[in-house]
Write a protein that holds these residues in place. Structure first.
Motif, mmCIF file in Angstrom:
data_model
loop_
_atom_site.group_PDB
_atom_site.id
_atom_site.type_symbol
_atom_site.label_atom_id
_atom_site.label_comp_id
_atom_site.label_asym_id
_atom_site.label_seq_id
_atom_site.Cartn_x
_atom_site.Cartn_y
_atom_site.Cartn_z
ATOM 1 N N LEU A 11 0.826 -1.212 0.000
ATOM 2 C CA LEU A 11 0.000 0.000 0.000
ATOM 3 C C LEU A 11 0.857 1.257 0.000
ATOM 4 O O LEU A 11 1.962 1.277 0.567
ATOM 5 C CB LEU A 11 -0.906 0.020 1.229
ATOM 6 N N PRO A 12 0.362 2.356 -0.578
ATOM 7 C CA PRO A 12 1.048 3.642 -0.459
ATOM 8 C C PRO A 12 1.181 4.035 1.012
ATOM 9 O O PRO A 12 0.343 3.663 1.843
ATOM 10 C CB PRO A 12 0.117 4.614 -1.215
ATOM 11 N N PRO A 13 2.220 4.790 1.366
ATOM 12 C CA PRO A 13 2.424 5.160 2.777
ATOM 13 C C PRO A 13 1.220 5.821 3.432
ATOM 14 O O PRO A 13 0.912 5.534 4.596
ATOM 15 C CB PRO A 13 3.624 6.116 2.708
ATOM 16 N N LEU A 14 0.524 6.703 2.702
ATOM 17 C CA LEU A 14 -0.638 7.375 3.285
ATOM 18 C C LEU A 14 -1.733 6.363 3.611
ATOM 19 O O LEU A 14 -2.387 6.451 4.661
ATOM 20 C CB LEU A 14 -1.179 8.433 2.325
ATOM 21 N N ALA A 15 -1.909 5.382 2.740
ATOM 22 C CA ALA A 15 -2.911 4.351 2.993
ATOM 23 C C ALA A 15 -2.519 3.497 4.193
ATOM 24 O O ALA A 15 -3.371 3.111 5.005
ATOM 25 C CB ALA A 15 -3.088 3.474 1.757
ATOM 26 N N ARG A 18 -3.383 5.355 7.356
ATOM 27 C CA ARG A 18 -4.813 5.511 7.614
ATOM 28 C C ARG A 18 -5.559 4.178 7.637
ATOM 29 O O ARG A 18 -6.778 4.154 7.729
ATOM 30 C CB ARG A 18 -5.430 6.415 6.526
ATOM 31 N N LEU A 19 -4.845 3.078 7.532
ATOM 32 C CA LEU A 19 -5.472 1.771 7.396
ATOM 33 C C LEU A 19 -6.209 1.368 8.674
ATOM 34 O O LEU A 19 -5.668 1.430 9.768
ATOM 35 C CB LEU A 19 -4.413 0.712 7.068
ATOM 36 N N GLN A 20 -7.476 0.955 8.506
ATOM 37 C CA GLN A 20 -8.254 0.420 9.620
ATOM 38 C C GLN A 20 -8.414 -1.089 9.507
ATOM 39 O O GLN A 20 -8.456 -1.790 10.517
ATOM 40 C CB GLN A 20 -9.636 1.085 9.665
ATOM 41 N N THR A 30 -10.313 -6.363 0.527
ATOM 42 C CA THR A 30 -11.147 -5.272 1.032
ATOM 43 C C THR A 30 -10.300 -4.395 1.946
ATOM 44 O O THR A 30 -9.776 -4.862 2.956
ATOM 45 C CB THR A 30 -12.360 -5.818 1.806
ATOM 46 N N VAL A 31 -10.182 -3.130 1.584
ATOM 47 C CA VAL A 31 -9.357 -2.172 2.315
ATOM 48 C C VAL A 31 -10.272 -1.106 2.902
ATOM 49 O O VAL A 31 -11.062 -0.491 2.173
ATOM 50 C CB VAL A 31 -8.313 -1.509 1.394
ATOM 51 N N ILE A 32 -10.202 -0.886 4.214
ATOM 52 C CA ILE A 32 -11.002 0.143 4.875
ATOM 53 C C ILE A 32 -10.049 1.139 5.523
ATOM 54 O O ILE A 32 -9.162 0.763 6.288
ATOM 55 C CB ILE A 32 -11.946 -0.479 5.920
ATOM 56 N N LEU A 33 -10.249 2.431 5.184
ATOM 57 C CA LEU A 33 -9.351 3.492 5.647
ATOM 58 C C LEU A 33 -10.117 4.553 6.422
ATOM 59 O O LEU A 33 -11.317 4.749 6.218
ATOM 60 C CB LEU A 33 -8.675 4.184 4.454
ATOM 61 N N VAL A 65 -12.326 -0.714 -1.970
ATOM 62 C CA VAL A 65 -11.805 0.288 -1.036
ATOM 63 C C VAL A 65 -12.980 1.038 -0.418
ATOM 64 O O VAL A 65 -13.858 1.532 -1.131
ATOM 65 C CB VAL A 65 -10.869 1.277 -1.755
ATOM 66 N N ALA A 66 -13.011 1.113 0.900
ATOM 67 C CA ALA A 66 -14.007 1.905 1.616
ATOM 68 C C ALA A 66 -13.279 2.905 2.501
ATOM 69 O O ALA A 66 -12.353 2.545 3.227
ATOM 70 C CB ALA A 66 -14.904 1.008 2.461
ATOM 71 N N MET A 67 -13.690 4.175 2.403
ATOM 72 C CA MET A 67 -13.058 5.232 3.198
ATOM 73 C C MET A 67 -14.081 5.783 4.170
ATOM 74 O O MET A 67 -15.128 6.278 3.778
ATOM 75 C CB MET A 67 -12.533 6.330 2.270
ATOM 76 N N MET A 68 -13.779 5.650 5.444
ATOM 77 C CA MET A 68 -14.721 6.027 6.477
ATOM 78 C C MET A 68 -14.882 7.532 6.529
ATOM 79 O O MET A 68 -13.904 8.280 6.565
ATOM 80 C CB MET A 68 -14.256 5.511 7.835
ATOM 81 N N ALA A 69 -16.151 7.966 6.551
ATOM 82 C CA ALA A 69 -16.446 9.391 6.565
ATOM 83 C C ALA A 69 -16.400 9.940 7.985
ATOM 84 O O ALA A 69 -16.331 9.200 8.969
ATOM 85 C CB ALA A 69 -17.829 9.633 5.957
#
Length: 320
Positions: A11-15, A18-20, A30-33, A65-69
């Motif tokens: 994964l990219p460093p930012l991901a 922020r990885l959950q 499945t990636v959740i951030l 990819v799911a990004m938590m709001a």
């Protein structure tokens, strides 16, 4: 190094920061951030980078990819199930009606984009929502709450053949509607753990999830998957409901259990979640639902089963 650790290293460093959650199952990664503070462009760029990084990894055929709001303006209760046919939509409608009877300000979102049931269950078939400044206005019901469903936006009986992004956009229009004074949104999710569920986690993080299952082993296996998805997205599981639990013969009064009994309660205990109660397999519930009059709006043991569920959910909301 485990498969998940190997994927994380790609994964990219930012991901990574922020990885959950990251899970590989049946070829789907499945990636959740945590995407708090990101604008739309930043989200899109990061999602594209993640998909590019993982697409060629061994054993990966699809990347989600799911990004938590950020925390939503109102509290969302997601009602989910691992499989169809367990009565999730009936439970959603009656939970919303029962919460309204308890004095809560409630709205109901029918997020089952491809198979909407709420217009039939709440007696709003043929009614279309109004709009104000590009925001939908929920269709009022006779039960103290508003509802929005694709079933109120398309021709009756017309099939919806949309890919995932279109379904996700439709969900956004329903959730981000003009809900007025509603403090709680009950969201009737489609069965399974697909695109709509991920969009729900990414853009409209629920306060908690109610999982519906029958007592059957197969349904419980799928319900467990649904709970795991919410847990991976750091959405608390409020508890498990056992639907179609016990049939009382209208002639002799004998109780039988065609789908078994106690399986959902045992599974909840095994996983450390609350058991929210049983809803009986009852002809009156089926007849009232088909007629567009939720049993929770009336009296009798059927209504009390849903009111008891609503009290437990309301208590959880008050204490969380």
């Amino acid at each position: 190094m485990s498969d998940n650790d190997a994927l994380k290293s790609l994964l990219p460093p930012l991901a990574q920061a922020r990885l959950q959650s990251l899970r590989l199952a049946d070829g789907t990664a499945t990636v959740i951030l945590d995407a708090s503070g990101f604008d739309g462009i930043e989200r899109d760029r990061l999602e594209a980078a993640i998909k590019e990084a993982l697409a060629a990894a061994p054993g990966v055929s699809e990347v989600r990819v799911a990004m938590m709001a950020d925390k939503p303006r109102r509290r969302i209760i997601a009602v989910g199930s691992g499989k169809g046919g367990v009565g999730k939509s009936t439970v959603s409608a009656n939970l919303a009606v029962a919460l309204a009877r308890l004095g809560r300000k409630v709205g109901l979102v029918d997020a089952d984009i491809y198979g909407p049931s709420q217009p039939r269950l709440l007696g709003t078939e043929g009614k279309r929502p109004d709009a104000r400044e590009k925001q939908l206005i929920p269709v009022p019901t006779a039960f103290g709450l508003g509802v929005l469903s694709m079933g109120n936006l398309i021709e009756p009986g017309k099939a919806i053949a949309w890919r995932g992004p279109m379904a996700g956009n439709a969900l956004g229009q329903l959730v981000d509607a003009d809900w007025g004074a509603a403090e709680i949104l009950v969201v009737d999710l489609p069965p399974g753990t697909g695109d709509v569920q991920l969009t729900m986690l990414q853009r409209h993080k629920p306060a908690g999830a109610v999982i519906v299952s029958t007592p059957q082993d197969l349904a419980l296996i799928d319900a467990t998957r649904a709970m795991q998805l919410f847990e991976a997205g750091q959405v608390p599981v409020i508890g498990l409901v056992e639907n179609m639990a016990g049939y009382v013969c209208p002639h002799c009064g004998e109780v039988s259990d065609p789908f078994g009994r106690g399986g959902a309660e045992a599974e909840a205990a095994r996983l450390g979640h609350a058991f929210l109660g049983r809803i009986p397999l009852d002809m009156m519930i089926r007849q009232a639902s088909d007629a567009g009059v939720p049993p929770a709006a009336g009296d009798g043991p059927q209504a009390e089963a849903f009111l008891a569920l609503a009290r437990r959910v309301a208590t959880w909301l008050d204490n969380s």
